[in-house]
Write a protein that holds these residues in place. Structure first.
Motif, PDB file in Angstrom:
ATOM      1  N   ALA A  38       0.830  -1.216   0.000  1.00  0.00           N
ATOM      2  CA  ALA A  38       0.000   0.000   0.000  1.00  0.00           C
ATOM      3  C   ALA A  38       0.858   1.256   0.000  1.00  0.00           C
ATOM      4  O   ALA A  38       0.496   2.271  -0.611  1.00  0.00           O
ATOM      5  N   CYS A  39       2.023   1.195   0.663  1.00  0.00           N
ATOM      6  CA  CYS A  39       2.901   2.369   0.698  1.00  0.00           C
ATOM      7  C   CYS A  39       3.440   2.680  -0.692  1.00  0.00           C
ATOM      8  O   CYS A  39       3.508   3.836  -1.101  1.00  0.00           O
ATOM      9  N   ARG A  40       3.824   1.638  -1.420  1.00  0.00           N
ATOM     10  CA  ARG A  40       4.359   1.864  -2.768  1.00  0.00           C
ATOM     11  C   ARG A  40       3.272   2.382  -3.708  1.00  0.00           C
ATOM     12  O   ARG A  40       3.532   3.259  -4.532  1.00  0.00           O
ATOM     13  N   ALA A  41       2.077   1.844  -3.583  1.00  0.00           N
ATOM     14  CA  ALA A  41       0.984   2.297  -4.446  1.00  0.00           C
ATOM     15  C   ALA A  41       0.664   3.768  -4.207  1.00  0.00           C
ATOM     16  O   ALA A  41       0.201   4.462  -5.114  1.00  0.00           O
ATOM     17  N   ALA A  42       0.914   4.257  -2.988  1.00  0.00           N
ATOM     18  CA  ALA A  42       0.614   5.658  -2.659  1.00  0.00           C
ATOM     19  C   ALA A  42       1.742   6.602  -3.034  1.00  0.00           C
ATOM     20  O   ALA A  42       1.536   7.821  -3.052  1.00  0.00           O
ATOM     21  N   CYS A  43       2.931   6.076  -3.318  1.00  0.00           N
ATOM     22  CA  CYS A  43       4.088   6.919  -3.635  1.00  0.00           C
ATOM     23  C   CYS A  43       3.977   7.431  -5.063  1.00  0.00           C
ATOM     24  O   CYS A  43       3.941   6.626  -6.004  1.00  0.00           O
ATOM     25  N   PRO A  44       3.923   8.743  -5.288  1.00  0.00           N
ATOM     26  CA  PRO A  44       3.833   9.257  -6.652  1.00  0.00           C
ATOM     27  C   PRO A  44       4.966   8.776  -7.551  1.00  0.00           C
ATOM     28  O   PRO A  44       4.800   8.650  -8.764  1.00  0.00           O
ATOM     29  N   GLY A  46       6.514   5.801  -7.169  1.00  0.00           N
ATOM     30  CA  GLY A  46       6.517   4.348  -7.289  1.00  0.00           C
ATOM     31  C   GLY A  46       7.730   3.660  -6.699  1.00  0.00           C
ATOM     32  O   GLY A  46       8.146   2.596  -7.186  1.00  0.00           O
ATOM     33  N   ASN A  47       8.309   4.211  -5.646  1.00  0.00           N
ATOM     34  CA  ASN A  47       9.497   3.615  -5.043  1.00  0.00           C
ATOM     35  C   ASN A  47       9.229   2.191  -4.564  1.00  0.00           C
ATOM     36  O   ASN A  47       8.182   1.905  -3.989  1.00  0.00           O
ATOM     37  N   ASN A  48      10.213   1.309  -4.767  1.00  0.00           N
ATOM     38  CA  ASN A  48      10.102  -0.077  -4.300  1.00  0.00           C
ATOM     39  C   ASN A  48      10.469  -0.115  -2.818  1.00  0.00           C
ATOM     40  O   ASN A  48      11.560  -0.521  -2.426  1.00  0.00           O
ATOM     41  N   ILE A  49       9.524   0.323  -2.000  1.00  0.00           N
ATOM     42  CA  ILE A  49       9.775   0.551  -0.582  1.00  0.00           C
ATOM     43  C   ILE A  49      10.042  -0.752   0.156  1.00  0.00           C
ATOM     44  O   ILE A  49      10.970  -0.841   0.973  1.00  0.00           O
ATOM     45  N   THR A  50       9.244  -1.784  -0.107  1.00  0.00           N
ATOM     46  CA  THR A  50       9.423  -3.034   0.633  1.00  0.00           C
ATOM     47  C   THR A  50      10.779  -3.667   0.343  1.00  0.00           C
ATOM     48  O   THR A  50      11.437  -4.187   1.248  1.00  0.00           O
ATOM     49  N   LYS A  51      11.221  -3.600  -0.901  1.00  0.00           N
ATOM     50  CA  LYS A  51      12.543  -4.151  -1.233  1.00  0.00           C
ATOM     51  C   LYS A  51      13.639  -3.373  -0.516  1.00  0.00           C
ATOM     52  O   LYS A  51      14.563  -3.953   0.062  1.00  0.00           O
ATOM     53  N   ALA A  52      13.522  -2.049  -0.541  1.00  0.00           N
ATOM     54  CA  ALA A  52      14.535  -1.216   0.103  1.00  0.00           C
ATOM     55  C   ALA A  52      14.577  -1.473   1.608  1.00  0.00           C
ATOM     56  O   ALA A  52      15.655  -1.608   2.201  1.00  0.00           O
ATOM     57  N   PHE A  68      16.024   2.079  -4.038  1.00  0.00           N
ATOM     58  CA  PHE A  68      15.448   3.414  -4.227  1.00  0.00           C
ATOM     59  C   PHE A  68      15.870   3.999  -5.572  1.00  0.00           C
ATOM     60  O   PHE A  68      15.069   4.653  -6.256  1.00  0.00           O
ATOM     61  N   LEU A  69      17.123   3.785  -5.970  1.00  0.00           N
ATOM     62  CA  LEU A  69      17.628   4.364  -7.218  1.00  0.00           C
ATOM     63  C   LEU A  69      16.994   3.733  -8.458  1.00  0.00           C
ATOM     64  O   LEU A  69      17.100   4.284  -9.552  1.00  0.00           O
ATOM     65  N   GLU A  70      16.330   2.601  -8.300  1.00  0.00           N
ATOM     66  CA  GLU A  70      15.610   2.016  -9.432  1.00  0.00           C
ATOM     67  C   GLU A  70      14.526   2.959  -9.940  1.00  0.00           C
ATOM     68  O   GLU A  70      14.216   2.964 -11.134  1.00  0.00           O
ATOM     69  N   GLU A  71      13.930   3.721  -9.025  1.00  0.00           N
ATOM     70  CA  GLU A  71      12.784   4.547  -9.397  1.00  0.00           C
ATOM     71  C   GLU A  71      12.995   6.036  -9.156  1.00  0.00           C
ATOM     72  O   GLU A  71      12.277   6.855  -9.708  1.00  0.00           O
ATOM     73  N   SER A  72      13.947   6.417  -8.309  1.00  0.00           N
ATOM     74  CA  SER A  72      14.092   7.821  -7.927  1.00  0.00           C
ATOM     75  C   SER A  72      15.541   8.279  -8.006  1.00  0.00           C
ATOM     76  O   SER A  72      16.433   7.581  -7.515  1.00  0.00           O
ATOM     77  N   PRO A  73      15.800   9.448  -8.592  1.00  0.00           N
ATOM     78  CA  PRO A  73      17.162   9.972  -8.637  1.00  0.00           C
ATOM     79  C   PRO A  73      17.560  10.734  -7.381  1.00  0.00           C
ATOM     80  O   PRO A  73      18.719  11.072  -7.197  1.00  0.00           O
TER      81      PRO A  73
END
Length: 574
Positions: A38-44, A46-52, A68-73
């Motif tokens: 649910a946290c990732r779905a809410a992140c504009p 799309g960060n892979n929060i659970t993996k991180a 985190f760097l997979e989706e965010s710079p």
């Protein structure tokens, strides 16, 4: 605490053993399928929060940063200033307190050493120019470079960063945090041109020499007040004030200060004035405190530091004495919005509030300055773009971030640049955007995974979001939230030291360890251990799927009942 239905644990066969060797409870069969938290779905973004967080919980901060760097710079920036919608949707919040995801992202940026990697080289023959180096521009440049595109990043100022460098005070975003993120971005194939102001002629040249141009010029212009006195000495527009302080053009601000506005810029202006030695700082805005557009934590910081709020007042005029501002006269605001929720303030002009002020800082919003596009063929005013592809009315010109939609948060601007990068890459390959979008969208929320397009993986349902009711927290210990380190309010006003202090390694591991890892299999083996027929087979490789022997599985659903993370569910079977 909830209890599991005993019949889900104690197997009772109510059917024949002709088909299933242990007798059948039902036709449903276990499916090991990872899903979206649910946290990732809410992140504009799309960060892979659970993996991180899973990596961090194992003490692997490099792995966390890489995730985190997979989706965010900009993990350091977001870890410092994001309004963290992920935490508002954290499933653990319904159990014993949400996980401090933002603080962990900052810790990964501080303690990890990972660098971004290429996704593909397919863009190598399609150079792209990015105009503006705020969060949207940096995000677009980063993701396009990871897709192989040679990037020219153009900035009108002498340093990169845009709003991040000039508009956010260092007590919220320290210089070294921004520089660390910037160094990772510039490790990619990105050519930088600073002190370069784009005009119509240069835009035409960029269009001719690049496959696409992305305009991310931000909203750098303060919106003015239509009242008397705004041109007096001692009146500073909010964004200009913050820029001047960052440039050291304003070193002190003695006397009384009135800030007009209720957003984050107004709060930052008030706290900055306090740090410059103001005797008294008052903030006056139209909205009630619970209506203020500023983030709640920022308002709390201001109140803790002694900023006085006057809610429900609109400015009528700035008072003058000897050619300088001497105060502000306000009238009572009876309502901010009309019945349809549109901004349309109403006033009772018979009720007046006067506040003395040596300095007045109007901070009522920002707007894009598109004067540099005059003569370019792009219509004046706010740029309009296709919501999906970010294309403007002019061929091969795209736009995003605050230059398109103001106001926006930092993470929303990052997401906008990421979406533009994907759209430009698809455009450069001559492919329909809709096909790519279908492969990357996460749940029904705002975010998408650019990693999913290039590294799709089996056993992951990216459209299904795990909610609290899908979990079995019986096996998850109660753990109080970790107290995050913050600078004492008495020390804050003495300088620009960061308010939210970074986590150390031990606290980062503790924060990450509280995560439920919703939708992600952590190899806990509970489905295997509790299966009454021992027909669940663990994976041969780490984090692979668990499977059920179809000859012995009776469809009792014990495995699904004891899965703490909503990964093992019951399918239709055969």
């Amino acid at each position: 605490m909830r209890c599991i239905d005993p019949e889900k644990i104690i197997p009772i066969s109510r059917s024949t053993t002709e088909v299933f060797k242990t007798g059948a409870w039902g036709s449903g069969r276990p499916e090991h399928l990872e899903k979206v938290s649910a946290c990732r779905a809410a992140c504009p973004d799309g960060n892979n929060i659970t993996k991180a967080l899973f990596k961090a919980s194992q003490g692997d901060l490099d792995g966390a940063l890489s995730a985190f760097l997979e989706e965010s710079p900009l993990p350091g920036v977001c870890g410092s200033v994001c309004y963290h919608p992920c935490e508002d949707h954290c499933n653990r919040g319904q159990w014993d307190g949400e996980v401090s995801i933002r603080a962990l992202e900052r810790a990964a940026s501080e303690l990890g050493t990972a660098l971004p990697g290429l996704l593909t080289r397919d863009g190598r023959d399609h150079p792209v120019a990015v105009v503006g180096s705020g969060p949207a521009g940096l995000s677009a440049a980063y993701h396009l470079a990871r897709m192989g595109h040679p990037i020219t990043l153009i900035e009108s100022e002498d340093e990169l960063g845009g709003l991040l460098r000039w508009g956010i005070p260092q007590y919220r975003l320290p210089q070294n945090v921004l520089e660390r993120d910037m160094a990772r971005i510039l490790s990619l194939d990105i050519r930088v041109r600073t002190n370069t102001r784009v005009d119509a002629q240069m835009l035409a040249e960029l269009r001719a020499t690049h496959r696409a141009v992305f305009i991310a010029a931000g909203a750098q212009k303060s919106q003015g007040l239509d009242i008397l006195g705004t041109d007096l000495d001692g009146v500073f527009p909010g964004v200009d004030f913050l820029k001047d302080v960052r440039r050291d053009s304003i070193k002190d601000l003695p006397g009384k200060v009135v800030v007009i506005g209720g957003g984050n810029v107004a709060i930052d202006a008030a706290l900055t004035a306090l740090r410059l030695g103001a005797e008294r700082v008052e903030l006056v805005c139209l909205e009630r405190q619970d209506e203020m557009p500023a983030h709640g934590r920022e308002c709390e910081d201001a109140l803790e530091e002694g900023i006085v709020f006057h809610n429900g007042w609109g400015p009528r005029n700035i008072l003058e004495q000897d050619g300088r501002s001497a105060g502000v006269e306000f009238i009572r605001c009876t309502s901010v919005f009309d019945r349809d929720g549109r901004f349309s303030p109403s006033y009772d002009e018979s009720t007046v509030l006067k506040r003395d002020a040596d300095w007045v800082i109007p901070a009522i919003g920002q707007a894009p300055d598109l004067s540099f596009l005059e003569g370019s063929g792009i219509p004046g005013g706010a740029l309009t773009v296709n919501d999906q592809t970010m294309e403007t009315a002019v061929q091969n010109v795209f736009a995003g971030g605050d230059v398109v939609q103001t106001p926006g948060s930092v993470v929303e601007s990052i997401a906008s640049g990421k979406q533009a990068a994907l759209a430009i890459h698809i455009y450069s390959r001559g492919m329909p955007f809709s096909e790519a979008e279908e492969k990357v969208r996460l749940g029904e929320g705002p975010g998408f995974s650019i990693e999913a397009l290039f590294h799709p993986r089996a056993g992951w349902d990216r459209r299904s979001v795990v909610r609290f009711e899908d979990l079995e927290p019986l096996f998850l210990d109660l753990q109080a939230p970790v107290t995050l380190p913050r600078l004492d309010s008495a020390l804050r006003v003495k300088g620009f030291e960061e308010i939210n202090q970074p986590l150390n390694m031990d606290d980062a591991i503790r924060v990450a360890g509280r995560c439920f890892f919703c939708g992600t299999c952590t190899g806990c083996d509970r489905c295997f251990i509790y299966c009454p027929e021992i027909c669940i087979t663990p994976p041969r490789e780490d984090h692979g799927p668990y499977s059920a022997d179809p000859e012995y599985c009776k469809g009792c659903a014990v495995c699904a009942a004891v899965c703490p993370r909503g990964v093992m569910t019951m399918g239709e079977g055969t």
